[in-house]
Structure formats: C-alpha cells, structure tokens
Design a protein around this motif. Sequence first.
Motif, PDB file in Angstrom:
ATOM      1  N   ALA A   1       0.839  -1.200   0.000  1.00  0.00           N
ATOM      2  CA  ALA A   1       0.000   0.000   0.000  1.00  0.00           C
ATOM      3  C   ALA A   1       0.874   1.250   0.000  1.00  0.00           C
ATOM      4  O   ALA A   1       0.563   2.233  -0.699  1.00  0.00           O
ATOM      5  N   TRP A   2       1.964   1.233   0.743  1.00  0.00           N
ATOM      6  CA  TRP A   2       2.871   2.385   0.768  1.00  0.00           C
ATOM      7  C   TRP A   2       3.480   2.611  -0.617  1.00  0.00           C
ATOM      8  O   TRP A   2       3.538   3.744  -1.100  1.00  0.00           O
ATOM      9  N   VAL A   3       3.896   1.534  -1.260  1.00  0.00           N
ATOM     10  CA  VAL A   3       4.493   1.645  -2.603  1.00  0.00           C
ATOM     11  C   VAL A   3       3.473   2.194  -3.585  1.00  0.00           C
ATOM     12  O   VAL A   3       3.788   3.085  -4.391  1.00  0.00           O
ATOM     13  N   ILE A   4       2.254   1.720  -3.514  1.00  0.00           N
ATOM     14  CA  ILE A   4       1.209   2.198  -4.416  1.00  0.00           C
ATOM     15  C   ILE A   4       0.956   3.690  -4.190  1.00  0.00           C
ATOM     16  O   ILE A   4       0.821   4.450  -5.160  1.00  0.00           O
ATOM     17  N   ARG A   5       0.922   4.117  -2.930  1.00  0.00           N
ATOM     18  CA  ARG A   5       0.733   5.547  -2.644  1.00  0.00           C
ATOM     19  C   ARG A   5       1.881   6.375  -3.210  1.00  0.00           C
ATOM     20  O   ARG A   5       1.662   7.468  -3.748  1.00  0.00           O
ATOM     21  N   GLN A   6       3.108   5.873  -3.098  1.00  0.00           N
ATOM     22  CA  GLN A   6       4.263   6.609  -3.614  1.00  0.00           C
ATOM     23  C   GLN A   6       4.225   6.711  -5.134  1.00  0.00           C
ATOM     24  O   GLN A   6       4.499   7.772  -5.707  1.00  0.00           O
ATOM     25  N   VAL A   7       3.877   5.618  -5.805  1.00  0.00           N
ATOM     26  CA  VAL A   7       3.797   5.614  -7.266  1.00  0.00           C
ATOM     27  C   VAL A   7       2.697   6.558  -7.733  1.00  0.00           C
ATOM     28  O   VAL A   7       2.885   7.337  -8.674  1.00  0.00           O
TER      29      VAL A   7
ATOM     30  N   SER B   1       1.493   9.150  -6.153  1.00  0.00           N
ATOM     31  CA  SER B   1       1.922  10.516  -5.875  1.00  0.00           C
ATOM     32  C   SER B   1       2.878  11.026  -6.957  1.00  0.00           C
ATOM     33  O   SER B   1       2.745  12.156  -7.433  1.00  0.00           O
ATOM     34  N   GLU B   2       3.823  10.196  -7.349  1.00  0.00           N
ATOM     35  CA  GLU B   2       4.786  10.594  -8.396  1.00  0.00           C
ATOM     36  C   GLU B   2       4.090  10.749  -9.748  1.00  0.00           C
ATOM     37  O   GLU B   2       4.387  11.677 -10.503  1.00  0.00           O
ATOM     38  N   ALA B   3       3.167   9.867 -10.057  1.00  0.00           N
ATOM     39  CA  ALA B   3       2.428   9.966 -11.324  1.00  0.00           C
ATOM     40  C   ALA B   3       1.622  11.258 -11.377  1.00  0.00           C
ATOM     41  O   ALA B   3       1.612  11.950 -12.409  1.00  0.00           O
ATOM     42  N   GLU B   4       0.961  11.599 -10.281  1.00  0.00           N
ATOM     43  CA  GLU B   4       0.213  12.853 -10.226  1.00  0.00           C
ATOM     44  C   GLU B   4       1.137  14.048 -10.336  1.00  0.00           C
ATOM     45  O   GLU B   4       0.816  15.030 -11.010  1.00  0.00           O
ATOM     46  N   ARG B   5       2.286  13.989  -9.683  1.00  0.00           N
ATOM     47  CA  ARG B   5       3.235  15.106  -9.760  1.00  0.00           C
ATOM     48  C   ARG B   5       3.670  15.338 -11.199  1.00  0.00           C
ATOM     49  O   ARG B   5       3.695  16.469 -11.682  1.00  0.00           O
ATOM     50  N   ARG B   6       3.978  14.271 -11.903  1.00  0.00           N
ATOM     51  CA  ARG B   6       4.404  14.405 -13.300  1.00  0.00           C
ATOM     52  C   ARG B   6       3.260  14.845 -14.206  1.00  0.00           C
ATOM     53  O   ARG B   6       3.460  15.628 -15.129  1.00  0.00           O
ATOM     54  N   TYR B   7       2.068  14.315 -13.965  1.00  0.00           N
ATOM     55  CA  TYR B   7       0.908  14.638 -14.801  1.00  0.00           C
ATOM     56  C   TYR B   7       0.566  16.118 -14.700  1.00  0.00           C
ATOM     57  O   TYR B   7       0.228  16.754 -15.690  1.00  0.00           O
ATOM     58  N   TYR B   8       0.646  16.676 -13.502  1.00  0.00           N
ATOM     59  CA  TYR B   8       0.277  18.070 -13.282  1.00  0.00           C
ATOM     60  C   TYR B   8       1.468  19.029 -13.305  1.00  0.00           C
ATOM     61  O   TYR B   8       1.297  20.219 -13.054  1.00  0.00           O
TER      62      TYR B   8
END
Length: 82
Positions: free
Chosen positions: A19-25, A27-34
């Motif tokens: 679950a922690w890994v999924i949250r980190q991934v 978060s990074e995907a959203e950071r790059r998308y926006y």
Amino acid sequence: MGLIGEVLLLPFAPVRGSAWVIRQVLSEAERRYYDPAAVRAELAALEEQLTAGEIDEEEFDRREDELLDRLETGLARAPRDE
C-alpha cells in the motif's frame, strides 16, 4: 503500538508495504501529470501539430482546454515560495 500488536500484525506487513508503494507511485504519477513544465511542453507540441496540419482547429481546441485545465490544477497544487 506495543510489541504484541506488532507481532499480531506481522502477517499484514507485505500488504502495508504494498500500500505504501502504491501511494508513492500514485503521488509521483500525479506530480508528473500536473507538472506545469510538462503541460507547457505538451501545449507547444500541440500547437506544432496544428501548424503542421496534423490536427484540425476543433481537435486543437478540445485538447488545449484539457491541457489548460491540467496546468491550472498543477499551478494550484504547487507549493508557494514565501
């Protein structure tokens, strides 16, 4: 949480770690998308496609609106320098 709690929850450690890994991934995907720089680059590429005749005005307007919405969201999410 005490030692007994940790021992009892030990079988769930892989799930908590996943679950922690999924949250980190996510978060990074959203950071790059926006990311405003990435959105601006996409806007520039979109304008080049219009200029080259690869897309029509209607497609350009639709995709430009989507990108501008993303840019606005990205700028609103960005931490403010104070």
